[in-house]
Scaffold this motif. Sequence first.
Motif, PDB file in Angstrom:
ATOM      1  N   ASN A  85       0.853  -1.181   0.000  1.00  0.00           N
ATOM      2  CA  ASN A  85       0.000   0.000   0.000  1.00  0.00           C
ATOM      3  C   ASN A  85       0.898   1.243   0.000  1.00  0.00           C
ATOM      4  OD1 ASN A  85      -2.227   2.019   0.985  1.00  0.00           O
ATOM      5  ND2 ASN A  85      -3.276   0.137   0.393  1.00  0.00           N
ATOM      6  N   ILE A  86       0.781   2.136   0.966  1.00  0.00           N
ATOM      7  CA  ILE A  86       1.617   3.347   0.941  1.00  0.00           C
ATOM      8  C   ILE A  86       2.846   3.231   1.850  1.00  0.00           C
ATOM      9  CG2 ILE A  86      -0.226   4.900   0.199  1.00  0.00           C
ATOM     10  CD1 ILE A  86      -0.525   5.795   3.129  1.00  0.00           C
ATOM     11  N   GLY A  87       3.128   2.026   2.356  1.00  0.00           N
ATOM     12  CA  GLY A  87       4.362   1.813   3.105  1.00  0.00           C
ATOM     13  C   GLY A  87       4.238   1.871   4.616  1.00  0.00           C
ATOM     14  N   TYR A  88       3.027   1.957   5.120  1.00  0.00           N
ATOM     15  CA  TYR A  88       2.792   2.101   6.560  1.00  0.00           C
ATOM     16  C   TYR A  88       3.358   0.907   7.339  1.00  0.00           C
ATOM     17  CZ  TYR A  88      -0.145   3.028  10.753  1.00  0.00           C
ATOM     18  OH  TYR A  88      -0.627   3.288  12.009  1.00  0.00           O
ATOM     19  N   GLY A  89       2.948  -0.295   6.967  1.00  0.00           N
ATOM     20  CA  GLY A  89       3.421  -1.480   7.666  1.00  0.00           C
ATOM     21  C   GLY A  89       4.915  -1.679   7.533  1.00  0.00           C
ATOM     22  N   ALA A  90       5.447  -1.439   6.345  1.00  0.00           N
ATOM     23  CA  ALA A  90       6.882  -1.627   6.117  1.00  0.00           C
ATOM     24  C   ALA A  90       7.712  -0.721   7.019  1.00  0.00           C
ATOM     25  CB  ALA A  90       7.208  -1.363   4.650  1.00  0.00           C
ATOM     26  N   ILE A  91       7.265   0.507   7.186  1.00  0.00           N
ATOM     27  CA  ILE A  91       7.980   1.458   8.042  1.00  0.00           C
ATOM     28  C   ILE A  91       7.959   0.995   9.492  1.00  0.00           C
ATOM     29  CG2 ILE A  91       7.870   3.799   9.003  1.00  0.00           C
ATOM     30  CD1 ILE A  91       7.051   4.737   6.162  1.00  0.00           C
ATOM     31  N   ARG A 117       7.437   4.607  -1.652  1.00  0.00           N
ATOM     32  CA  ARG A 117       8.854   4.973  -1.691  1.00  0.00           C
ATOM     33  C   ARG A 117       9.082   6.384  -1.166  1.00  0.00           C
ATOM     34  NH1 ARG A 117       9.849   2.092  -7.572  1.00  0.00           N
ATOM     35  NH2 ARG A 117      10.413   0.023  -6.747  1.00  0.00           N
ATOM     36  N   GLY A 118       8.134   7.265  -1.426  1.00  0.00           N
ATOM     37  CA  GLY A 118       8.246   8.624  -0.917  1.00  0.00           C
ATOM     38  C   GLY A 118       8.174   8.668   0.604  1.00  0.00           C
ATOM     39  N   TYR A 119       7.218   7.967   1.182  1.00  0.00           N
ATOM     40  CA  TYR A 119       7.103   7.937   2.647  1.00  0.00           C
ATOM     41  C   TYR A 119       8.293   7.225   3.286  1.00  0.00           C
ATOM     42  CZ  TYR A 119       2.261   9.640   2.492  1.00  0.00           C
ATOM     43  OH  TYR A 119       1.135  10.413   2.312  1.00  0.00           O
ATOM     44  N   ILE A 120       8.765   6.163   2.653  1.00  0.00           N
ATOM     45  CA  ILE A 120       9.917   5.436   3.182  1.00  0.00           C
ATOM     46  C   ILE A 120      11.161   6.322   3.181  1.00  0.00           C
ATOM     47  CG2 ILE A 120      11.515   3.531   2.646  1.00  0.00           C
ATOM     48  CD1 ILE A 120       8.913   2.002   1.700  1.00  0.00           C
ATOM     49  N   ALA A 121      11.331   7.107   2.121  1.00  0.00           N
ATOM     50  CA  ALA A 121      12.443   8.061   2.071  1.00  0.00           C
ATOM     51  C   ALA A 121      12.295   9.109   3.173  1.00  0.00           C
ATOM     52  CB  ALA A 121      12.501   8.728   0.705  1.00  0.00           C
ATOM     53  N   GLU A 122      11.067   9.563   3.391  1.00  0.00           N
ATOM     54  CA  GLU A 122      10.818  10.554   4.447  1.00  0.00           C
ATOM     55  C   GLU A 122      11.162   9.969   5.819  1.00  0.00           C
ATOM     56  OE1 GLU A 122       7.158  13.431   6.012  1.00  0.00           O
ATOM     57  OE2 GLU A 122       6.974  12.348   4.105  1.00  0.00           O
ATOM     58  N   GLY A 124      13.536   7.940   6.294  1.00  0.00           N
ATOM     59  CA  GLY A 124      14.971   7.668   6.322  1.00  0.00           C
ATOM     60  C   GLY A 124      15.297   6.189   6.279  1.00  0.00           C
ATOM     61  N   LEU A 125      14.429   5.411   5.609  1.00  0.00           N
ATOM     62  CA  LEU A 125      14.583   3.955   5.613  1.00  0.00           C
ATOM     63  C   LEU A 125      14.782   3.358   4.219  1.00  0.00           C
ATOM     64  CD1 LEU A 125      11.804   3.123   8.219  1.00  0.00           C
ATOM     65  CD2 LEU A 125      14.265   2.883   8.567  1.00  0.00           C
ATOM     66  N   SER A 126      15.118   4.192   3.253  1.00  0.00           N
ATOM     67  CA  SER A 126      15.281   3.690   1.879  1.00  0.00           C
ATOM     68  C   SER A 126      16.387   2.660   1.751  1.00  0.00           C
ATOM     69  CB  SER A 126      15.557   4.852   0.922  1.00  0.00           C
ATOM     70  OG  SER A 126      14.473   5.744   0.889  1.00  0.00           O
TER      71      SER A 126
END
Length: 235
Positions: A85-91, A117-122, A124-126
């Motif tokens: 989805n928008i990366g919530y769980g991954a973060i 990818r944008g949220y993950i970069a925000e 700092g987890l890319s």
Amino acid sequence: MKSAADAILRPEQAIYLDGLHAKSAHALATLAGVQPVSGRDPLLAKMEARAAEQGYPISDPEVACLLAIVARLAQPKVVVELGTNIGYGAIVLARAGGPQARVVTIEMSGDLVAQARGYIAEAGLSDRIEVRQGAAIAELEKIREPIDLLYVDCVKEEYPRYLEIAAPKLAPRGTILADNALWRGEVARSAPSRSEAERAAALRAFNLALVSHPQLCGIVLPLGDGVALATRIQS
């Protein structure tokens, strides 16, 4: 996400637990090393607002807390998520898993991949979260490393197949978490609504396979929209 506060529990139980879980959400900010704003992690709160605005089905905050607890306990090296989805769980998983945790998260939608990818970069987890665009079954089959933690929040009709593929790939103490295991209560109904019958049947089959699997010890929790949890107990 659960579609209603009383989708699984009695209304008074759901109201009590929702209030209680709201108090625990501050811990997600602590794991991120950021100052809570109104008791919440600012980035996750922003993502929750985006999901609510767009109707994106991300995990409920209480499920995020469970993910954080399990990831922190497991200290995984390889985490696989089906349904970015928008990366919530991954973060949440990357933060709670610790610096050694590498997350591979899989999403079909190109638009959602870009947002994630944008949220993950925000966050700092890319460097620790890899977002792969593709079909969950095909991408899961490509995973060669032992999976320490698998989080499933993807195509409900495919849950049984995810388990078939993933169980042999689990590390010796590997763990599976799957969201929406009770699917708005439809899974427990003798006659699910016509529009949800296929999903309910697949989830019912998944839940039964998980708890009766000879290599796993599993349960289904009435948290959020239902969360299935299992760990590997034998090779």
